[in-house]
Design an enzyme around this catalytic site. Structure first.
Site, PDB file in Angstrom:
ATOM      1  N   ASP A 184      20.743  -4.426  25.733  1.00 18.93           N
ATOM      2  CA  ASP A 184      20.727  -3.040  26.233  1.00 18.93           C
ATOM      3  C   ASP A 184      21.635  -2.895  27.442  1.00 18.93           C
ATOM      4  O   ASP A 184      22.440  -1.950  27.546  1.00 18.93           O
ATOM      5  CB  ASP A 184      19.287  -2.595  26.549  1.00 18.93           C
ATOM      6  CG  ASP A 184      18.478  -3.634  27.313  1.00 18.93           C
ATOM      7  OD1 ASP A 184      18.792  -4.833  27.201  1.00 18.93           O
ATOM      8  OD2 ASP A 184      17.551  -3.252  28.046  1.00 18.93           O
ATOM      9  N   ASP A 221      26.872  -5.680  14.949  1.00 22.62           N
ATOM     10  CA  ASP A 221      27.258  -4.463  14.212  1.00 22.62           C
ATOM     11  C   ASP A 221      27.213  -3.255  15.147  1.00 22.62           C
ATOM     12  O   ASP A 221      28.153  -2.448  15.195  1.00 22.62           O
ATOM     13  CB  ASP A 221      26.305  -4.272  13.028  1.00 22.62           C
ATOM     14  CG  ASP A 221      26.819  -3.233  12.049  1.00 22.62           C
ATOM     15  OD1 ASP A 221      28.053  -3.148  11.879  1.00 22.62           O
ATOM     16  OD2 ASP A 221      26.006  -2.497  11.470  1.00 22.62           O
ATOM     17  N   ASP A 250      30.571  -0.903  16.815  1.00 24.50           N
ATOM     18  CA  ASP A 250      30.748   0.560  16.688  1.00 24.50           C
ATOM     19  C   ASP A 250      30.920   1.173  18.076  1.00 24.50           C
ATOM     20  O   ASP A 250      31.777   2.036  18.291  1.00 24.50           O
ATOM     21  CB  ASP A 250      29.524   1.209  16.025  1.00 24.50           C
ATOM     22  CG  ASP A 250      29.563   1.130  14.502  1.00 24.50           C
ATOM     23  OD1 ASP A 250      30.105   0.134  13.994  1.00 24.50           O
ATOM     24  OD2 ASP A 250      29.054   2.051  13.840  1.00 24.50           O
ATOM     25  N   LYS A 295      18.084 -10.672  23.620  1.00 22.50           N
ATOM     26  CA  LYS A 295      16.985  -9.755  23.924  1.00 22.50           C
ATOM     27  C   LYS A 295      15.732 -10.606  24.070  1.00 22.50           C
ATOM     28  O   LYS A 295      14.679 -10.312  23.505  1.00 22.50           O
ATOM     29  CB  LYS A 295      16.848  -8.700  22.811  1.00 22.50           C
ATOM     30  CG  LYS A 295      15.940  -7.526  23.162  1.00 22.50           C
ATOM     31  CD  LYS A 295      16.446  -6.685  24.331  1.00 22.50           C
ATOM     32  CE  LYS A 295      15.337  -5.789  24.847  1.00 22.50           C
ATOM     33  NZ  LYS A 295      15.684  -5.107  26.100  1.00 22.50           N
ATOM     34  N   TYR A 310       0.818  -1.229   0.000  1.00 19.74           N
ATOM     35  CA  TYR A 310       0.000   0.000   0.000  1.00 19.74           C
ATOM     36  C   TYR A 310       0.845   1.269   0.000  1.00 19.74           C
ATOM     37  O   TYR A 310       0.594   2.198   0.767  1.00 19.74           O
ATOM     38  CB  TYR A 310      -0.942   0.016   1.229  1.00 19.74           C
ATOM     39  CG  TYR A 310      -1.872  -1.165   1.316  1.00 19.74           C
ATOM     40  CD1 TYR A 310      -2.822  -1.400   0.320  1.00 19.74           C
ATOM     41  CD2 TYR A 310      -1.812  -2.036   2.394  1.00 19.74           C
ATOM     42  CE1 TYR A 310      -3.683  -2.485   0.414  1.00 19.74           C
ATOM     43  CE2 TYR A 310      -2.661  -3.125   2.479  1.00 19.74           C
ATOM     44  CZ  TYR A 310      -3.599  -3.343   1.480  1.00 19.74           C
ATOM     45  OH  TYR A 310      -4.439  -4.406   1.569  1.00 19.74           O
TER      46      TYR A 310
HETATM   47  N1  GGG Z   1      33.926  -0.969   5.604  1.00 21.75           N
HETATM   48  C1  GGG Z   1      32.832  -1.459   4.913  1.00 21.75           C
HETATM   49  C2  GGG Z   1      31.654  -0.530   4.936  1.00 21.75           C
HETATM   50  O1  GGG Z   1      31.595   0.421   4.211  1.00 21.75           O
HETATM   51  N2  GGG Z   1      30.715  -0.819   5.812  1.00 21.75           N
HETATM   52  C3  GGG Z   1      29.596   0.051   5.949  1.00 21.75           C
HETATM   53  C4  GGG Z   1      28.375  -0.620   6.384  1.00 21.75           C
HETATM   54  O2  GGG Z   1      27.338   0.012   6.408  1.00 21.75           O
HETATM   55  N3  GGG Z   1      28.410  -1.888   6.730  1.00 21.75           N
HETATM   56  C5  GGG Z   1      27.268  -2.535   7.190  1.00 21.75           C
HETATM   57  C6  GGG Z   1      27.584  -3.839   7.812  1.00 21.75           C
HETATM   58  O3  GGG Z   1      28.732  -4.145   8.110  1.00 21.75           O
HETATM   59  O4  GGG Z   1      26.664  -4.593   8.034  1.00 21.75           O
END
Ligand code: GGG
Length: 364
Positions: free
Chosen positions: A218, A242, A246, A185, A143
């Site tokens: 969390d 992921d 970071d 989780k 939709y």
């Molecule tokens: N160095 C690789 C790159 O550009 N990763 C960016 C990214 O968004 N990666 C998502 C992931 O690792 O799942």
């Protein structure tokens, strides 16, 4: 002379700055360790997409399959939808080549300013499940443009996918401090996460020297900020891994430091080595990018290709360049990408000279 053929995809944005920096270091290391590294360059990525309407050619995976390893910079560009840049290049490589482990080390490095007040050394490994989980193409949109517009995205977990990640992480923990933390989780996500917990627990039971803790993601994220030095190995699903990596690298000073290895542990296919960071279009082309994540990924590639001495040499060279205050701006220094790379190249030579001198002393 050991020979390896390496496919290089610099990709987008700062990938085009950090990849040449890392290749210069790898070439110097190869010379000193009698390795033949043959680099084949592929101009795939968002510019290629602009010319051809796809991120890599139709036979791209076949071309990559012929190589021993893949060395990737970054993907993503403001002109190309993120779904295209990721699902047109990186995700197909990870899946087609069964790179089901994404190994992401997080470590305190001397000379790098950490945002944390408490300064205990951090040394942990994140094992991110890399082939399934929340990264799934199952779902759809309905939709479009109407008030009832909706989207469904399915998460896929398999017994095979979870257990092989858990076994890999448990083996790593067993070779280190014996602590494994599983990110879950299961209080909120009531089908897939209890399944994840069951399979992780069942797999890790086979390693009596490994103590498993299951922690809600969390709370785990909060603990990664408050007491990151208490972690040894963390195993997590594709999305959780992921996000946590970071966070982990930022706690040590910058995401620009973070390396990763997308591994096919059986070595049936090439593995891929890339920094954790993306293409950073905001700083691309300005000579500001931190090449440590890419250089460190190069060291992980050397280790995977069977050259631990060469890998350790490269690792100690970039660590010594950081320790000597040559870091880029994101880690509190003033160096440009090329100035930092020049510092690593000279540190490679200094380390080699020390090794030669101590070998000569031990012969005397
Ligand atoms: N160095 C690789 C790159 O550009 N990763 C960016 C990214 O968004 N990666 C998502 C992931 O690792 O799942």
């Amino acid at each position: 002379m050991s020979a390896h053929s390496i496919a290089v995809i610099a990709g987008d944005g700062i990938g085009n700055e950090v990849v040449p920096a890392a290749i210069a270091c790898l070439e110097r290391i190869a010379e000193l360790h009698s390795l033949e590294l043959e680099f084949t360059y592929f101009d795939w990525g968002s510019d290629y997409y602009g010319r051809h309407g796809r991120m890599m050619p139709v036979d791209g995976l076949e071309q990559l399959a012929k190589h021993d390893a893949i060395f990737l910079g970054a993907v993503g560009s403001p002109g190309v939808p993120d779904t295209e840049s990721l699902w047109g290049l990186l995700i197909p490589i990870r899946r087609e080549f069964q790179q089901y482990i994404n190994l992401r080390p997080v470590k305190t490095l001397d000379g790098v300013t950490s945002p944390l007040a408490a300064k205990h050394p951090i040394d942990l490994l994140i094992v991110r499940e890399n082939n399934e989980g929340e990264y799934s193409e199952v779902g759809g949109r309905m939709y479009r443009g109407l008030p009832q517009e909706s989207a469904v995205q399915e998460t896929i977990f398999t017994r095979l996918g979870i257990s092989r990640a858990a076994h890999y992480a448990a083996r790593l923990a067993s070779s280190r401090r014996g602590h494994l933390t599983s990110a879950t989780k299961s209080n909120g996500i009531v089908h897939t996460m209890p399944f994840w917990d069951e399979i992780v627990e069942e797999s890790v039971r086979q390693y009596p020297d490994v103590a498993l803790t299951s922690e809600l993601v969390d709370a785990l994220a909060a603990h990664l900020v408050l007491k990151p030095w208490t972690f040894d190995v963390i195993v997590a699903s594709n999305l959780f891994g992921d996000i946590l990596s970071d966070l982990g690298s930022s706690v040590t000073g910058s995401i620009g430091l973070a390396p990763s290895a997308n591994l096919n542990p059986e070595r049936d296919f090439p593995s891929l080595f890339e920094p954790v960071h993306g293409s950073a279009p905001d700083i691309a082309g300005k000579g500001l990018a931190n090449p440590v994540g890419q250089i460190w990924s190069g060291a992980m590639m050397l280790e995977h290709l069977g050259h631990p001495g060469a890998a350790a040499h490269l690792q100690s060279a970039f660590e010594s360049a950081l320790r000597d205050g040559h870091g880029t701006r994101d880690v509190g220094g003033t160096s440009s990408t090329s100035e930092f790379t020049a510092a690593v190249l000279s540190a490679i030579d200094v380390v080699a000279a020390h090794q030669a001198a101590s070998a000569a002393t031990s012969v005397l």
